[in-house]
Design a protein around this motif. Structure first.
Motif, PDB file in Angstrom:
ATOM      1  N   HIS A   3       0.718  -1.288   0.002  1.00  0.00           N
ATOM      2  CA  HIS A   3       0.221  -0.039   0.050  1.00  0.00           C
ATOM      3  C   HIS A   3       0.809   1.225  -0.020  1.00  0.00           C
ATOM      4  O   HIS A   3       0.152   2.220   0.075  1.00  0.00           O
ATOM      5  N   ILE A   4       1.915   1.369   0.089  1.00  0.00           N
ATOM      6  CA  ILE A   4       3.143   2.243   0.049  1.00  0.00           C
ATOM      7  C   ILE A   4       3.918   2.314  -1.154  1.00  0.00           C
ATOM      8  O   ILE A   4       4.852   1.179  -1.028  1.00  0.00           O
ATOM      9  N   SER A   5       4.129   2.929  -2.149  1.00  0.00           N
ATOM     10  CA  SER A   5       5.003   2.764  -3.222  1.00  0.00           C
ATOM     11  C   SER A   5       5.088   4.053  -4.181  1.00  0.00           C
ATOM     12  O   SER A   5       4.677   5.201  -3.438  1.00  0.00           O
ATOM     13  N   GLN A   6       6.415   3.984  -4.813  1.00  0.00           N
ATOM     14  CA  GLN A   6       6.741   5.162  -5.758  1.00  0.00           C
ATOM     15  C   GLN A   6       7.566   4.614  -7.034  1.00  0.00           C
ATOM     16  O   GLN A   6       8.238   3.605  -6.927  1.00  0.00           O
ATOM     17  N   VAL A   7       6.941   5.059  -8.063  1.00  0.00           N
ATOM     18  CA  VAL A   7       7.347   4.797  -9.410  1.00  0.00           C
ATOM     19  C   VAL A   7       8.868   5.568  -9.528  1.00  0.00           C
ATOM     20  O   VAL A   7       8.613   7.086  -9.352  1.00  0.00           O
ATOM     21  N   THR A   8       9.762   5.118 -10.011  1.00  0.00           N
ATOM     22  CA  THR A   8      11.071   5.730 -10.242  1.00  0.00           C
ATOM     23  C   THR A   8      11.468   5.539 -11.894  1.00  0.00           C
ATOM     24  O   THR A   8      11.271   4.566 -12.274  1.00  0.00           O
ATOM     25  N   LYS A   9      12.407   6.437 -12.110  1.00  0.00           N
ATOM     26  CA  LYS A   9      13.059   6.299 -13.532  1.00  0.00           C
ATOM     27  C   LYS A   9      14.369   6.328 -13.429  1.00  0.00           C
ATOM     28  O   LYS A   9      15.211   7.320 -13.253  1.00  0.00           O
ATOM     29  N   LEU A  10      15.170   5.146 -13.235  1.00  0.00           N
ATOM     30  CA  LEU A  10      16.611   5.070 -12.977  1.00  0.00           C
ATOM     31  C   LEU A  10      17.308   4.190 -14.097  1.00  0.00           C
ATOM     32  O   LEU A  10      16.840   3.493 -14.635  1.00  0.00           O
ATOM     33  N   ASN A  11      18.369   5.168 -14.698  1.00  0.00           N
ATOM     34  CA  ASN A  11      19.125   4.593 -15.718  1.00  0.00           C
ATOM     35  C   ASN A  11      19.824   3.172 -15.236  1.00  0.00           C
ATOM     36  O   ASN A  11      20.127   2.894 -14.128  1.00  0.00           O
ATOM     37  N   ALA A  12      20.250   2.370 -16.320  1.00  0.00           N
ATOM     38  CA  ALA A  12      20.628   1.094 -15.962  1.00  0.00           C
ATOM     39  C   ALA A  12      22.030   1.447 -15.022  1.00  0.00           C
ATOM     40  O   ALA A  12      22.861   2.252 -15.378  1.00  0.00           O
ATOM     41  N   GLY A  13      22.215   0.528 -14.126  1.00  0.00           N
ATOM     42  CA  GLY A  13      23.529   0.708 -13.189  1.00  0.00           C
ATOM     43  C   GLY A  13      23.361   0.399 -11.785  1.00  0.00           C
ATOM     44  O   GLY A  13      22.061  -0.210 -11.495  1.00  0.00           O
ATOM     45  N   LEU A  14      24.069   0.550 -10.738  1.00  0.00           N
ATOM     46  CA  LEU A  14      24.223  -0.160  -9.361  1.00  0.00           C
ATOM     47  C   LEU A  14      23.642   1.170  -8.493  1.00  0.00           C
ATOM     48  O   LEU A  14      24.348   2.507  -8.674  1.00  0.00           O
ATOM     49  N   TYR A  15      22.828   0.827  -7.669  1.00  0.00           N
ATOM     50  CA  TYR A  15      22.231   1.681  -6.637  1.00  0.00           C
ATOM     51  C   TYR A  15      22.128   0.945  -5.223  1.00  0.00           C
ATOM     52  O   TYR A  15      22.292  -0.083  -5.246  1.00  0.00           O
ATOM     53  N   SER A  16      21.964   1.925  -4.357  1.00  0.00           N
ATOM     54  CA  SER A  16      21.884   1.363  -2.951  1.00  0.00           C
ATOM     55  C   SER A  16      20.466   2.016  -2.469  1.00  0.00           C
ATOM     56  O   SER A  16      20.439   3.474  -2.701  1.00  0.00           O
ATOM     57  N   PHE A  17      19.566   1.434  -1.659  1.00  0.00           N
ATOM     58  CA  PHE A  17      18.406   1.979  -1.249  1.00  0.00           C
ATOM     59  C   PHE A  17      18.683   1.972   0.249  1.00  0.00           C
ATOM     60  O   PHE A  17      19.236   1.135   0.898  1.00  0.00           O
ATOM     61  N   SER A  18      18.221   3.134   0.934  1.00  0.00           N
ATOM     62  CA  SER A  18      18.212   3.210   2.454  1.00  0.00           C
ATOM     63  C   SER A  18      17.012   4.038   2.929  1.00  0.00           C
ATOM     64  O   SER A  18      16.416   4.758   2.311  1.00  0.00           O
TER      65      SER A  18
END
Length: 414
Positions: A307-322
């Motif tokens: 019930h809690i979300s967000q759409v993102t637009k990230l280019n191909a690559g490495l990321y970290s979520f915190s």
């Protein structure tokens, strides 16, 4: 083609508006005579509105000469009665051999009573016969402002006009300072089947250097684009509508601090509605800044929490979520996790956090993920039930989230 369309559609519309006015009591004042259809006795002083009602009846009985005389008598009673002059326009349209000059009478009626519903309904019929679309549109404009209940009859015709250049030219006159009916028409267009092309036309009429789109218009357009799965276009329309403060929050994830309280469409946090779930942006101890996200859950029923979300637009690559999280209390089976998915047919899982399942003070949740180069143009970050099994989908408690971030990594951690 447009002329033929107008003849078919507008004739029906003008009839509907006329009936609505005469049977629905839309006149600004009540009729004075309690029995207006009775023949006036010689000793009675007829009120102009009574005479005009009888003039309408005479037209229905195919007696334009009598209708003319009754309208003229109404004018003799009140020379400033715009409805009486509009009635003469109607009579002239019925019989052009009565010596009435409708071309002169119509502007006079409009000048005398410019905002009167009955006048504009009668003039709309006249402008339709004359194929005068600008004047017809002006009459509709007055009607939709003065009698909002008539909008449902007029919107379908305006929608048809969007397919013709002549219609667009007329509608353009109302885009710089949109009247009260504009947003309703914009929303009506969005609700029609396969109407995205028409909605885009309306949007482009408003999205100019000299006009400012409302948040409601932009949100409606974005949601329609998303409904048609045009995520790329929707994203850039959303981005173009952000103000300076909102742009400061539009990194790899939008408003992860929850400090910006102005809701935007499409690519902001989405909170699905449920009687089992309550979300609010509020203050609490230990937060970063002035606000954090509070989630309250009750266990009246099982729920597959997403019930809690967000759409993102990230280019191909490495990321970290915190994200910072605090669990005040939580009764659950296997708890909740933050997860990142590709928005594709496979709903590809890119990464997930550790589980939230028991009372804990503020802590940092973190996971790394990689966005692939193919089939993952848009992603969705979402708080989800950790377990896929329904017997584990019970939740009761209170949780807080704050300072949610996505950061780019230059290389995979060793």
């Amino acid at each position: 083609m447009l002329k033929k369309l107008l003849i078919i559609l507008l004739s029906a519309l003008c009839l509907a508006l006329s009936l609505a006015y005469r049977t629905g009591g839309m006149s600004p004042s009540d009729f004075i005579d309690a029995s207006p259809d009775k023949t006036i006795q010689t000793w009675q002083v007829a009120h102009p509105e009574t005479l005009l009602k009888q003039s309408d009846r005479a037209l229905e009985q195919n007696n334009p000469e009598l209708a003319k005389q009754q309208a003229l008598e109404a004018i003799r009673k009140n020379i400033t009665n715009g409805l009486a002059f509009a009635q003469l326009v109607t009579v002239a349209a019925k019989d052009d051999k009565l010596g009435l000059d409708a071309a002169k009478l119509a502007p006079l009626a409009e000048q005398l009573w410019p905002a009167h519903i009955g006048v504009q309904i009668k003039l709309a019929s006249y402008w339709q016969v004359q194929n005068n679309l600008p004047k017809l549109m002006h009459a509709w404009h007055i009607l939709m402002v003065r009698a909002p209940s008539l909008r449902k009859d007029i919107y379908p015709i305006l929608f048809k006009l969007l397919s013709y250049q002549e219609g667009l030219e007329v509608l353009k006159n109302y885009t710089e300072n949109p009247p009260s009916w504009w947003l309703g028409f914009f929303n009506y267009t969005a609700q029609q089947e396969q109407s995205l092309s028409q909605l885009r036309v309306l949007y482009n009429l408003r999205d100019t250097d000299t006009t400012t789109l409302t948040q409601e218009e932009r949100a409606t357009f974005i949601n329609s684009l998303i409904k048609s799965k045009l995520w790329e276009e929707a994203y850039f329309v959303w981005l173009a509508g952000l103000n300076e403060n909102q742009l400061n929050e539009s990194g790899f994830i939008y408003n992860g601090s929850f400090e910006n309280t102005d809701k935007t469409a499409g690519f902001d946090w989405q909170f699905a509605k449920s009687p089992l779930v309550k979300t609010e942006i509020a203050a609490t101890n230990g937060m970063v800044g002035q606000r954090a996200l509070h989630l309250s859950l009750n266990d009246k029923d099982r729920i597959n929490f997403r019930h809690i979300s967000q759409v993102t637009k990230l280019n191909a690559g490495l990321y970290s979520f915190s994200a910072r999280a605090r669990v005040d209390n939580l009764q659950t089976g296997e708890g909740l996790r933050w997860r990142m998915h590709c928005m594709n047919n496979k709903n590809t899982l890119l990464g997930e956090s550790t589980v939230l399942a028991k009372r804990k003070p503020w802590e940092e949740l973190k996971f790394d993920f990689e966005v692939p180069a193919n089939d993952c143009v848009f992603q969705i970050v979402r708080l989800e039930a950790s377990s896929p099994f329904v017997n584990n989908h019970f939740f009761k408690g209170s949780l807080w989230f704050d300072d949610i971030r996505i950061n780019r990594q230059l290389a995979k951690p060793q």
